[in-house]
Design a protein around this motif. Structure first.
Motif, mmCIF file in Angstrom:
data_model
loop_
_atom_site.group_PDB
_atom_site.id
_atom_site.type_symbol
_atom_site.label_atom_id
_atom_site.label_comp_id
_atom_site.label_asym_id
_atom_site.label_seq_id
_atom_site.Cartn_x
_atom_site.Cartn_y
_atom_site.Cartn_z
ATOM 1 N N THR A 118 46.805 49.061 24.876
ATOM 2 C CA THR A 118 45.948 47.993 25.411
ATOM 3 C C THR A 118 45.235 47.180 24.347
ATOM 4 N N GLY A 119 45.129 47.698 23.147
ATOM 5 C CA GLY A 119 44.379 47.005 22.105
ATOM 6 C C GLY A 119 42.876 47.175 22.234
ATOM 7 N N LYS A 120 42.438 47.978 23.191
ATOM 8 C CA LYS A 120 40.998 48.197 23.385
ATOM 9 C C LYS A 120 40.407 48.915 22.174
ATOM 10 N N VAL A 121 39.227 48.467 21.749
ATOM 11 C CA VAL A 121 38.558 49.081 20.605
ATOM 12 C C VAL A 121 37.994 50.437 21.037
ATOM 13 N N LEU A 122 38.384 51.479 20.320
ATOM 14 C CA LEU A 122 37.959 52.836 20.651
ATOM 15 C C LEU A 122 36.787 53.307 19.789
ATOM 16 N N GLY A 123 36.721 52.816 18.578
ATOM 17 C CA GLY A 123 35.680 53.241 17.663
ATOM 18 C C GLY A 123 35.960 52.703 16.276
ATOM 19 N N ALA A 124 35.360 53.314 15.270
ATOM 20 C CA ALA A 124 35.534 52.841 13.901
ATOM 21 C C ALA A 124 35.375 54.006 12.936
ATOM 22 N N GLU A 125 36.023 53.887 11.796
ATOM 23 C CA GLU A 125 35.856 54.845 10.710
ATOM 24 C C GLU A 125 34.854 54.293 9.709
ATOM 25 N N ALA A 126 33.865 55.101 9.356
ATOM 26 C CA ALA A 126 32.837 54.692 8.398
ATOM 27 C C ALA A 126 33.335 54.998 6.992
ATOM 28 N N LEU A 127 33.337 53.972 6.133
ATOM 29 C CA LEU A 127 33.812 54.102 4.755
ATOM 30 C C LEU A 127 32.705 53.664 3.813
ATOM 31 N N VAL A 128 32.343 54.529 2.871
ATOM 32 C CA VAL A 128 31.198 54.262 2.008
ATOM 33 C C VAL A 128 31.615 53.410 0.818
ATOM 34 N N ARG A 129 30.735 52.513 0.421
ATOM 35 C CA ARG A 129 30.904 51.674 -0.759
ATOM 36 C C ARG A 129 29.613 51.743 -1.569
ATOM 37 N N TRP A 130 29.734 51.470 -2.850
ATOM 38 C CA TRP A 130 28.562 51.498 -3.741
ATOM 39 C C TRP A 130 28.329 50.101 -4.300
ATOM 40 N N GLN A 131 27.205 49.515 -3.928
ATOM 41 C CA GLN A 131 26.829 48.195 -4.426
ATOM 42 C C GLN A 131 25.998 48.385 -5.690
ATOM 43 N N HIS A 132 26.712 48.528 -6.819
ATOM 44 C CA HIS A 132 26.051 48.805 -8.089
ATOM 45 C C HIS A 132 25.359 47.547 -8.601
ATOM 46 N N PRO A 133 24.125 47.663 -9.101
ATOM 47 C CA PRO A 133 23.393 46.466 -9.552
ATOM 48 C C PRO A 133 24.062 45.764 -10.731
ATOM 49 N N GLU A 134 24.879 46.454 -11.517
ATOM 50 C CA GLU A 134 25.532 45.830 -12.668
ATOM 51 C C GLU A 134 27.030 45.629 -12.452
ATOM 52 N N HIS A 135 27.693 46.597 -11.824
ATOM 53 C CA HIS A 135 29.153 46.557 -11.705
ATOM 54 C C HIS A 135 29.637 46.012 -10.376
ATOM 55 N N GLY A 136 28.719 45.643 -9.479
ATOM 56 C CA GLY A 136 29.131 45.100 -8.196
ATOM 57 C C GLY A 136 29.607 46.177 -7.241
ATOM 58 N N LEU A 137 30.489 45.804 -6.294
ATOM 59 C CA LEU A 137 30.946 46.721 -5.264
ATOM 60 C C LEU A 137 31.987 47.685 -5.838
ATOM 61 N N ILE A 138 31.679 48.980 -5.792
ATOM 62 C CA ILE A 138 32.551 50.009 -6.354
ATOM 63 C C ILE A 138 33.215 50.773 -5.208
ATOM 64 N N PRO A 139 34.538 50.886 -5.214
ATOM 65 C CA PRO A 139 35.236 51.595 -4.129
ATOM 66 C C PRO A 139 35.021 53.100 -4.234
ATOM 67 N N PRO A 140 35.229 53.813 -3.137
ATOM 68 C CA PRO A 140 34.979 55.267 -3.130
ATOM 69 C C PRO A 140 35.922 56.040 -4.038
ATOM 70 N N THR A 141 37.112 55.512 -4.314
ATOM 71 C CA THR A 141 38.036 56.234 -5.184
ATOM 72 C C THR A 141 37.466 56.445 -6.578
ATOM 73 N N GLU A 142 36.474 55.640 -6.971
ATOM 74 C CA GLU A 142 35.878 55.766 -8.296
ATOM 75 C C GLU A 142 34.697 56.722 -8.326
ATOM 76 N N PHE A 143 33.878 56.718 -7.250
ATOM 77 C CA PHE A 143 32.651 57.513 -7.352
ATOM 78 C C PHE A 143 32.648 58.778 -6.498
ATOM 79 N N ILE A 144 33.534 58.911 -5.524
ATOM 80 C CA ILE A 144 33.580 60.150 -4.741
ATOM 81 C C ILE A 144 33.943 61.346 -5.627
ATOM 82 N N PRO A 145 34.969 61.236 -6.500
ATOM 83 C CA PRO A 145 35.242 62.370 -7.397
ATOM 84 C C PRO A 145 34.061 62.710 -8.299
ATOM 85 N N LEU A 146 33.309 61.679 -8.727
ATOM 86 C CA LEU A 146 32.121 61.942 -9.542
ATOM 87 C C LEU A 146 31.084 62.720 -8.742
#
Length: 672
Positions: A439-467
């Motif tokens: 049906t295409g009906k929206v069921l929900g959403a997956e929450a994905l974290v991002r890091w808005q670093h003051p110097e490096h900008g938006l950092i994806p989770p692949t960089e900081f989750i392992p840290l």
């Protein structure tokens, strides 16, 4: 304490306070062994023989006293009093020694302390009744109180594992208090002797003897207590700085020795090196054969490494199957490499465990001062990076090199910035919708974290989750993601959209027995039904410790939380556990979905997974949908829900709300 009684140690901690102490991990809560050396038995026996002699002499003296009834009664009361004091003092010191060894107080010892308190109260009252106005009575109380208070201060410091503070207190307070107690006892002895002069010669002799024996008893008990406390303090210090299984120095002592080696002045041009060693197949041995074999392996590996280094070099166990070697004086990198080669060769030789022969290799990374770091922590961090490089490249050992990919200075900076980023709300969540395939009906959403670093900008989770996982910050990071996602879910519900929200959980949190309680607390705080939260876990996380993971998953299921196996098909050996896990859905990994329209093999995998999910009564979600053709094939394969860039990229909460308002509920209406 009854009115009029003076307690010997009013500054002593109460039984309730003592009961709050806990035994440190790895410390045996049982009473210390009764096995004693010949010297110890002689000294301890000497104290009791002195008491026996005192009682014998007193009995002989009492038989000859016929006229001075009052003195005789007083002497009898003193005998009972001093014997009871002797027992109470001995019990008190025995309890202190056990508590010091354990750095805590089990319930049975807490109960014993209450009984000792009552006994000391009684003794104080009887001292007052017998000779309430005597100066030596008060002097004994005061001197013993000072000594006991100092000893209790040592006890409190050991409670918080402040061993240095305990040693300083012993030297500055307890020992001087003990030295001050001795002349008080001698003065009291003299006063009692003067009192005995009023009686007959025989009565005087008997009284002098018993008082002298009493003073000797107390002095002997106090000296014995000092020996017990010193021995317990030495043992507690060793336990705090050494590994219980292997007897090697632990991380704390290694850091101290490394710092001392770095700070030592040098005239010969040598430096300090730190090597980090990880056993490559230890987990396989532990999981297959059990912890008994794993412990044997660790002990043997520790012994081999000690044999491979020189005198003055430290082998330490940091935890698990991770060891370190400190080379306090090394000429240069070639010498470090030579030591690493010896260690690697020693660990490669077969191990024999209860008749089984096993081969376990090791990965070794090394870092040198001052080339790779100025502090002990920096050397350990660089050696850790080098060790993972050696493990990843399967080269056995390597020395830290700034050209290694994992030693990117930016990553090192990010590791130190991450804690501040969590505390200062630099992290944000993006949401990627999930829709019904038919049906295409929206069921929900997956929450994905991002890091808005003051110097490096938006950092994806692949960089900081392992840290975060490597530095231990994954717990506060997961807490932030969970709390923010539930708050957003509550806002959707308030706006009339009953949408679920999915949160990814790392291996560390999946194996954390406190995690279900944390989830329950946040659900209650945001007043959300549990079924609106989906916890996504991976196959590899489950297989890290299946029994522990199953326990946590079952608790989450009991809360009503939905559970999803993320990236299904990319893990290993999970089929045997799938039937026992109370999960609700499978997510087919994007690596299969993205190429299923061009690869027959991937298409077969997707269709087989969808059929498996249906047969198990699970909902099947496909992620990585990037075109309508893939959508249609997934619909035909029987997938229940979809997620991917064709539907929407992960977007901020505000952008998601805007996207949600423009949906019409049909596939054709959903924009890429």
């Amino acid at each position: 304490m009854k009115p009029g009684m003076r307690k010997f140690s009013s500054a002593s901690p109460s039984a309730a306070d003592l009961g709050k102490l806990r035994v440190a991990p790895g410390v045996d809560r049982r009473r210390p062994s009764t096995g004693r050396s010949a010297g110890t038995s002689w000294r301890r026996g000497g104290v009791w023989l002195t008491g026996l002699a005192a009682v014998t002499v007193l009995g002989a003296s009492a038989a000859s006293i016929t006229s001075l009834q009052q003195v005789a009664e007083q002497r009898s009361e003193l005998r009972i009093l001093l014997n009871e004091f002797k027992a109470a003092a001995w019990q008190q010191d025995a309890l202190r020694s056990e508590a010091m060894l354990a750095r805590g107080l089990p319930s049975e010892l807490a109960d014993a302390r209450e009984e000792i308190d009552d006994t000391v109260d009684t003794i104080g009252a009887r001292f007052d009744r017998q000779d309430p106005d005597s100066s030596h009575t008060k002097a004994i109380h005061d001197a013993y109180l000072a000594y006991d208070t100092a000893a209790d201060r040592e006890f409190q410091l050991l409670k918080y594992e402040d061993l240095q503070g305990a040693e300083e207190t012993a030297a500055a307070q307890t020992d001087p208090a003990f030295a001050a107690l001795l002349p008080v006892l001698e003065d009291a002895d003299g006063d009692y002797e003067a009192l005995a002069e009023q009686a007959s010669g025989r009565a005087r002799t008997g009284t002098v003897v018993i008082l002298a024996c009493a003073a000797l008893l107390i002095m002997g008990l106090v000296w014995q207590a000092q020996r017990i406390r010193a021995r317990a303090l030495r043992r507690a210090t060793h336990q705090a700085t050494h590994d219980a299984l292997t007897g090697l120095p632990n991380r704390t002592l290694l850091r101290e020795r490394t710092a001392a080696a770095i700070d030592r002045p040098r005239q010969d041009g040598t430096g300090t090196a730190l090597l980090l060693i990880d056993l490559d197949r230890f987990k396989e041995v532990n999981d297959t054969l059990g912890h008994h074999y794993g412990d044997q392996l660790l002990v043997q590996a520790a012994h081999r490494m000690q044999q491979a280094v020189r005198s003055g070099e430290t082998v330490a166990r940091l935890g698990g199957d991770e060891f370190a070697v400190l080379l306090p004086s090394i000429a240069g990198e070639p010498d470090v490499t030579a030591v690493a080669a010896r260690l690697h060769e020693a660990l490669n030789a077969p191990f024999t465990l209860d008749g089984l022969t096993l081969t376990v290799a090791g990965s070794i990374g090394a870092a040198l001062h001052p080339h790779h770091g100025d502090t002990a922590d920096e050397l350990l961090q660089r050696a850790d990076i080098a060790m993972y490089t050696a493990k990843g490249k399967r080269i056995g050992y390597t020395v830290f090199d700034h050209s290694q990919d994992s030693t990117d200075p930016r990553k090192l900076t990010l590791a130190s910035d991450l804690r501040q980023g969590i505390e200062q709300d630099q992290l944000v969540l993006h949401y990627q919708p999930k829709v019904d395939t038919r049906t295409g009906k929206v069921l929900g959403a997956e929450a994905l974290v991002r890091w808005q670093h003051p110097e490096h900008g938006l950092i994806p989770p692949t960089e900081f989750i392992p840290l975060a996982e490597h530095t231990g910050l994954i717990t506060p990071l997961t807490r932030f993601v969970l709390d923010t996602a539930l708050r957003q879910c509550q806002e959707w519900l308030r706006d009339g959209h009953e949408l679920s929200v999915a949160v990814n959980v790392s291996t560390h949190r999946l194996l954390d027995l406190d995690f279900p309680a944390e989830v329950a607390d946040r659900l209650q705080y945001w007043q959300l039904p549990a079924h609106l939260l989906t916890v996504e876990i991976t196959e590899s996380a489950i297989m890290t410790d299946p029994d522990r993971a199953l326990h946590v998953v079952q608790q989450l299921h009991a809360l009503g939380v939905h559970l999803s196996i993320d990236d299904f098909g990319t893990g290993y050996s999970s089929m045997a556990y799938l039937k026992t896990l109370p999960v609700h859905e499978l997510k087919i990994d994007r690596t299969f979905v993205g190429s299923m329209t061009t690869s027959d093999r991937d298409a077969v995998i997707v269709r087989s997974t969808a059929e498996l999910g249906r047969n198990l009564g699970l909902r099947v979600i496909a992620e990585g949908v990037e075109d309508m053709a893939t959508w249609q094939v997934l619909d035909a394969a029987g997938c229940d829900a979809l997620q991917g860039y064709y539907i929407s990229r992960p977007v901020t909460a505000d952008a998601f709300a805007t996207w949600l308002r423009h949906q019409r509920g049909a596939p054709a209406a959903i924009a890429p």
